[in-house]
Motif scaffolding. Sequence first.
Motif, mmCIF file in Angstrom:
data_model
loop_
_atom_site.group_PDB
_atom_site.id
_atom_site.type_symbol
_atom_site.label_atom_id
_atom_site.label_comp_id
_atom_site.label_asym_id
_atom_site.label_seq_id
_atom_site.Cartn_x
_atom_site.Cartn_y
_atom_site.Cartn_z
ATOM 1 N N LYS A 183 0.879 -1.321 -0.030
ATOM 2 C CA LYS A 183 -0.053 0.104 0.171
ATOM 3 C C LYS A 183 0.960 1.293 0.065
ATOM 4 O O LYS A 183 0.680 2.275 -0.769
ATOM 5 C CB LYS A 183 -0.948 0.155 1.393
ATOM 6 C CG LYS A 183 -1.999 -1.009 1.283
ATOM 7 C CD LYS A 183 -2.898 -0.673 0.130
ATOM 8 C CE LYS A 183 -4.119 -1.672 -0.342
ATOM 9 N NZ LYS A 183 -4.774 -1.568 -1.494
ATOM 10 N N ALA A 184 2.001 1.234 0.763
ATOM 11 C CA ALA A 184 2.913 2.366 0.636
ATOM 12 C C ALA A 184 3.423 2.842 -0.645
ATOM 13 O O ALA A 184 3.589 3.726 -1.107
ATOM 14 C CB ALA A 184 4.125 2.093 1.777
ATOM 15 N N ALA A 185 3.636 1.610 -1.466
ATOM 16 C CA ALA A 185 4.270 1.633 -2.764
ATOM 17 C C ALA A 185 3.360 2.226 -3.588
ATOM 18 O O ALA A 185 3.558 3.086 -4.443
ATOM 19 C CB ALA A 185 4.839 0.303 -3.020
ATOM 20 N N ASP A 186 1.738 1.861 -3.384
ATOM 21 C CA ASP A 186 0.849 2.408 -4.224
ATOM 22 C C ASP A 186 0.806 4.042 -4.020
ATOM 23 O O ASP A 186 0.490 4.620 -4.981
ATOM 24 C CB ASP A 186 -0.336 1.653 -4.054
ATOM 25 C CG ASP A 186 -0.195 -0.066 -4.434
ATOM 26 O OD1 ASP A 186 0.638 -0.267 -5.224
ATOM 27 O OD2 ASP A 186 -1.345 -0.779 -4.044
ATOM 28 N N VAL A 187 0.849 4.050 -2.807
ATOM 29 C CA VAL A 187 0.636 5.566 -2.248
ATOM 30 C C VAL A 187 1.777 6.559 -2.900
ATOM 31 O O VAL A 187 1.529 7.451 -3.496
ATOM 32 C CB VAL A 187 0.681 5.884 -0.624
ATOM 33 C CG1 VAL A 187 0.612 7.196 -0.470
ATOM 34 C CG2 VAL A 187 -0.821 4.981 -0.333
ATOM 35 N N ALA A 188 2.945 5.895 -3.083
ATOM 36 C CA ALA A 188 4.221 6.648 -3.678
ATOM 37 C C ALA A 188 4.047 6.741 -5.014
ATOM 38 O O ALA A 188 4.188 7.725 -5.552
ATOM 39 C CB ALA A 188 5.301 5.776 -3.120
ATOM 40 N N ASP A 189 3.491 5.603 -5.602
ATOM 41 C CA ASP A 189 3.103 5.997 -7.177
ATOM 42 C C ASP A 189 2.092 6.772 -7.522
ATOM 43 O O ASP A 189 2.296 7.586 -8.329
ATOM 44 C CB ASP A 189 2.745 4.424 -7.673
ATOM 45 C CG ASP A 189 4.057 3.399 -7.610
ATOM 46 O OD1 ASP A 189 5.125 3.573 -7.673
ATOM 47 O OD2 ASP A 189 3.391 2.164 -7.804
ATOM 48 N N VAL A 190 0.966 6.776 -6.769
ATOM 49 C CA VAL A 190 0.112 7.710 -6.789
ATOM 50 C C VAL A 190 0.344 9.366 -6.673
ATOM 51 O O VAL A 190 0.343 10.141 -7.509
ATOM 52 C CB VAL A 190 -1.225 7.624 -6.083
ATOM 53 C CG1 VAL A 190 -2.280 8.781 -5.765
ATOM 54 C CG2 VAL A 190 -1.900 6.264 -6.435
ATOM 55 N N ALA A 191 1.619 9.294 -5.569
ATOM 56 C CA ALA A 191 2.082 10.694 -5.350
ATOM 57 C C ALA A 191 3.013 11.284 -6.354
ATOM 58 O O ALA A 191 3.112 12.237 -6.958
ATOM 59 C CB ALA A 191 2.839 10.438 -3.902
ATOM 60 N N ALA A 192 3.718 10.123 -6.931
ATOM 61 C CA ALA A 192 4.655 10.603 -8.131
ATOM 62 C C ALA A 192 3.741 10.918 -9.285
ATOM 63 O O ALA A 192 4.281 11.895 -10.010
ATOM 64 C CB ALA A 192 5.598 9.479 -8.349
ATOM 65 N N ASP A 193 2.755 10.373 -9.573
ATOM 66 C CA ASP A 193 1.862 10.457 -10.557
ATOM 67 C C ASP A 193 1.306 11.935 -10.689
ATOM 68 O O ASP A 193 1.156 12.738 -11.454
ATOM 69 C CB ASP A 193 0.858 9.387 -10.853
ATOM 70 C CG ASP A 193 1.245 8.168 -11.455
ATOM 71 O OD1 ASP A 193 2.390 7.963 -11.809
ATOM 72 O OD2 ASP A 193 0.534 7.063 -11.238
ATOM 73 N N VAL A 194 0.739 12.096 -9.460
ATOM 74 C CA VAL A 194 0.068 13.487 -9.109
ATOM 75 C C VAL A 194 1.131 14.723 -9.452
ATOM 76 O O VAL A 194 0.909 15.619 -10.135
ATOM 77 C CB VAL A 194 -0.555 13.642 -7.779
ATOM 78 C CG1 VAL A 194 -0.885 15.018 -7.450
ATOM 79 C CG2 VAL A 194 -1.709 12.712 -7.622
ATOM 80 N N ALA A 195 2.481 14.591 -8.957
ATOM 81 C CA ALA A 195 3.617 15.341 -8.767
ATOM 82 C C ALA A 195 3.883 15.501 -10.343
ATOM 83 O O ALA A 195 3.963 16.587 -10.919
ATOM 84 C CB ALA A 195 4.717 14.863 -8.106
ATOM 85 N N LYS A 196 3.951 14.509 -11.215
ATOM 86 C CA LYS A 196 3.910 14.641 -12.762
ATOM 87 C C LYS A 196 2.960 15.417 -13.270
ATOM 88 O O LYS A 196 3.263 16.393 -14.123
ATOM 89 C CB LYS A 196 4.179 13.278 -13.310
ATOM 90 C CG LYS A 196 4.494 13.171 -14.724
ATOM 91 C CD LYS A 196 5.735 13.774 -15.099
ATOM 92 C CE LYS A 196 5.986 13.569 -16.556
ATOM 93 N NZ LYS A 196 6.489 14.727 -17.267
ATOM 94 N N ALA A 197 1.691 15.228 -12.812
ATOM 95 C CA ALA A 197 0.653 15.770 -13.565
ATOM 96 C C ALA A 197 0.554 17.279 -13.346
ATOM 97 O O ALA A 197 0.406 18.171 -14.300
ATOM 98 C CB ALA A 197 -0.832 15.334 -13.046
ATOM 99 N N VAL A 198 0.968 17.713 -12.123
ATOM 100 C CA VAL A 198 1.042 19.077 -11.396
ATOM 101 C C VAL A 198 2.332 19.823 -12.404
ATOM 102 O O VAL A 198 2.046 20.793 -12.823
ATOM 103 C CB VAL A 198 1.240 19.170 -10.042
ATOM 104 C CG1 VAL A 198 1.777 20.641 -9.845
ATOM 105 C CG2 VAL A 198 0.278 18.915 -9.234
#
Length: 180
Positions: free
Chosen positions: A46-61
Amino acid sequence: EKTGPVEQKALDEAEATLEIAEAALKKTAEVTQQKAADIAEATKEKAADVADVAADVAKAVQDKTADVAEAAQEKAAEVREGIATAAKEGMEAACATMDAAVAAATGTMIVEFLPDKGEVKKIDFKTKKVGFEIAMYGGECCSPGGQAHIAVKKVDKKGQAETMGVQLRWRVKSINGTEV
């Protein structure tokens, strides 16, 4: 000390109960360790999934920020171009107004020509008898010239126009500051 059969039976049952309790305790420890390992693994995933989502959000921003910055630069360039065009048109209008005012005050005629090659030629005719005739050229459906324009059709011998170098087919751009 000697124990009787009832006491021995109670001791045997106590030992059997103790063995069962130790086995149950061992099994509980094993199950608890396995559950803890499973929970740790799930938490890690779950922590890895959260990190992936956070990276995707950062890239989108980051991408959106770049898009907004690019759009702002394009809009700024359009605004600069609009200002430059407006300034040029304002300057041309001011010059045309000045030409018209000078012509009206002095009784002269100011004509701007577009020769075949070269820059605009501005000629100040001193009298209304300018010494040339104009005609409409181009604009027909089958002519290669495209848009219609006004040009010099005839230059009078020894007239003002000939003296000032006006030539046949020169396009007339403006007269006294008014575009033709």
